[in-house]
Write a protein that holds these residues in place. Structure first.
Motif, PDB file in Angstrom:
ATOM      1  N   THR A  52       0.850  -1.147  -0.050  1.00 16.69           N
ATOM      2  CA  THR A  52       0.224   0.294   0.020  1.00 16.69           C
ATOM      3  C   THR A  52       0.658   1.951  -0.056  1.00 16.69           C
ATOM      4  N   ALA A  53       2.207   1.505   0.151  1.00 14.16           N
ATOM      5  CA  ALA A  53       2.895   2.740  -0.239  1.00 14.16           C
ATOM      6  C   ALA A  53       2.473   3.120  -1.081  1.00 14.16           C
ATOM      7  N   GLY A  54       2.586   4.291  -0.495  1.00 14.13           N
ATOM      8  CA  GLY A  54       1.768   5.852  -2.440  1.00 14.13           C
ATOM      9  C   GLY A  54       1.068   5.205  -2.114  1.00 14.13           C
ATOM     10  N   GLN A  55       0.132   4.690  -1.873  1.00 15.00           N
ATOM     11  CA  GLN A  55      -1.277   4.567  -2.510  1.00 15.00           C
ATOM     12  C   GLN A  55      -2.647   5.016  -2.147  1.00 15.00           C
ATOM     13  N   PRO A  56      -3.491   5.915  -2.789  1.00  7.87           N
ATOM     14  CA  PRO A  56      -4.255   6.858  -2.018  1.00  7.87           C
ATOM     15  C   PRO A  56      -5.577   6.032  -1.003  1.00  7.87           C
ATOM     16  N   PRO A  57      -5.909   7.236  -0.219  1.00  5.22           N
ATOM     17  CA  PRO A  57      -6.888   6.635   0.898  1.00  5.22           C
ATOM     18  C   PRO A  57      -8.159   5.292   0.018  1.00  5.22           C
ATOM     19  N   GLY A  58      -8.681   5.563  -0.818  1.00  8.02           N
ATOM     20  CA  GLY A  58      -9.804   5.195  -2.061  1.00  8.02           C
ATOM     21  C   GLY A  58      -8.528   3.247  -2.880  1.00  8.02           C
ATOM     22  N   ALA A  59      -7.508   3.329  -3.137  1.00  4.97           N
ATOM     23  CA  ALA A  59      -7.034   2.290  -3.607  1.00  4.97           C
ATOM     24  C   ALA A  59      -7.083   1.374  -2.545  1.00  4.97           C
ATOM     25  N   TYR A  60      -7.834   0.065  -4.629  1.00  2.00           N
ATOM     26  CA  TYR A  60      -7.418  -1.226  -3.330  1.00  2.00           C
ATOM     27  C   TYR A  60      -6.516  -1.648  -2.865  1.00  2.00           C
ATOM     28  N   VAL A  61      -7.058  -2.535  -1.555  1.00  2.95           N
ATOM     29  CA  VAL A  61      -5.377  -2.810  -1.300  1.00  2.95           C
ATOM     30  C   VAL A  61      -4.989  -4.266  -2.374  1.00  2.95           C
TER      31      VAL A  61
END
Length: 421
Positions: A306-315
């Protein structure tokens, strides 16, 4: 057993008396007329009816009059029509579930017929439906219907016990709605005494539980690292597929004292005819909204993906960055891995949902109490957890045997009535 006695009359006519004991008292019914053969046939038929009803008056039979049809109930409608009306008025049910209910009403309620007091089959209505009709329907679903022209083929295959229970439960609710209606259409629910097939009415266990090494044999055949990550998550958390693949970065609390994943949404099947196949909705049950505690290993993996992913990104994402679709994962990742493992000696053929069952088996093997497992899985009732997994709770057998042995082998206490000399 009922008996039939021929009784000549002074007039020369002959009557036939059917006699039987009901609740400790003798009951009788007479038959006769100008034609003795017809009277005998009527008496023999009635005798068989009495015996078929457990030596009781047949349903709908009025002594001295015979079968009497019940008057029509104002507002009575065909059962299928009433069932559809009930389903369409349900609140708090997602659209796809309503679609499934409507399909069950059309496909399965349409097979319910009412046998009237003369033994004739007539269309079932919400008011004429009786317990015997429901029993016949359940037997029909359990036995299935073969093609009369080709006995090797099925017109309708046998239904599994779980499906029968679900359909019967829907029928129960429909009939209860007629009882609660204003004006009232019925006074009794004809589904309350139905003997349903046992949910475990099969030889092969429906659930497959994998040992750790068995799971690893499958996981090693999943060559796509993103797919392997999702499989590890499913078996390591016990989440449902729709919950795990709907998990977003904002749902993770990786810096908390006890890191957790917050389950608050899941993928739902869209109604038939929709432009999309799935949409995001609430979890399966109210208690499906839950916090799932994570292991240090899981936390480390999540930090990396999840590093660098926005809050709404799927895990969990495919190599192209999209969320996983069940059919894609199942056909391209899971099935090939299982088949490859079987070719190398794996003795089981697990489904993807068996990863959830396997998670529970591992927890029970470590003596985690069932209430804690219920909360982790999001079961609405502890009874669901006990019914599905209670038979796995074997780890305390040794302690139980030791406790019983201590109690049973202890010397008997001296009675306080024993005289001390």
């Amino acid at each position: 057993m009922a008996s039939m006695v021929e009784r000549p009359q002074k007039s020369g006519a002959i009557t036939f008396q059917v006699k039987w004991r009901q609740d400790g008292q003798w009951e009788t019914e007479k038959f006769g007329g100008e034609d003795p053969d017809e009277g005998r046939a009527q008496a023999e038929q009635f005798k068989r009816l009495v015996e078929a009803h457990g030596n009781r008056w047949p349903h709908g039979w009025v002594p001295g009059q015979g079968f009497v049809e019940a008057p029509a109930v104002p507002g009575d409608v065909p059962l299928v029509d009433y069932g559809l009306r009930y389903v369409r008025r349900l609140n708090g049910v997602d659209p796809r579930t309503k679609d499934d209910y409507e399909r069950d009403v059309r496909m399965h309620f349409a097979k319910i017929v009412h046998t009237d007091v003369r033994g004739r089959e007539v269309p079932a209505t919400i008011c004429n439906l009786i317990q015997e009709d429901v029993d016949d329907w359940v037997r029909y679903m359990h036995a299935g219907e073969r093609d009369p022209e080709d006995p090797e083929k099925w017109l309708r295959p046998k239904a599994d016990p779980k499906s029968i229970r679900n359909r019967h439960g829907l029928l129960y609710c429909v009939v209860q709605a007629a009882i609660d209606a204003t004006p009232q259409l019925r006074t009794k629910n004809c589904c309350t005494k139905t003997q349903l097939p046992r949910a475990d009415d099969h030889i092969k266990e429906e659930m497959t539980f994998l040992e750790r090494d068995e799971y690893l044999r499958i996981a090693e055949e999943i060559k796509d690292p993103d797919a392997r990550l999702l499989a590890d998550w499913l078996v390591g958390t016990g989440m449902r597929w729709g919950e795990a693949t709907a998990l977003q970065v904002q749902d993770l609390a990786l810096n908390a004292d006890i890191p957790t994943a917050n389950v608050q949404r899941a993928w739902k099947r869209a109604p038939r005819g929709s432009k999309t196949s799935f949409y995001l909705g609430p979890p399966k049950t109210k208690k499906g909204r839950r916090m799932v505690a994570l292991t240090p290993t899981q936390v480390a993996v999540l930090r990396r993906v999840t590093a660098g992913q926005p809050p709404g990104a799927y895990v969990f994402r495919t190599p192209t960055g999209r969320y996983w679709r069940h059919g894609n994962f199942y056909n391209r990742k899971w099935v090939p891995a299982v088949e490859a493992a079987i070719e190398k000696g794996l003795p089981k053929r697990p489904r993807m949902h068996d990863l959830r069952h396997t998670h529970v088996a591992w927890l029970i093997g470590k003596r985690i109490p069932l209430p804690a497992i219920q909360a982790r899985l999001g079961h609405e009732s502890i009874q669901t957890t006990v019914d599905r997994y209670g038979h796995l709770v074997r780890e305390l057998d040794a302690e139980i045997i030791t406790a019983l042995e201590d109690v049973m082998s202890a010397p008997a206490p001296v009675s306080h009535l024993t005289r001390v000399v």
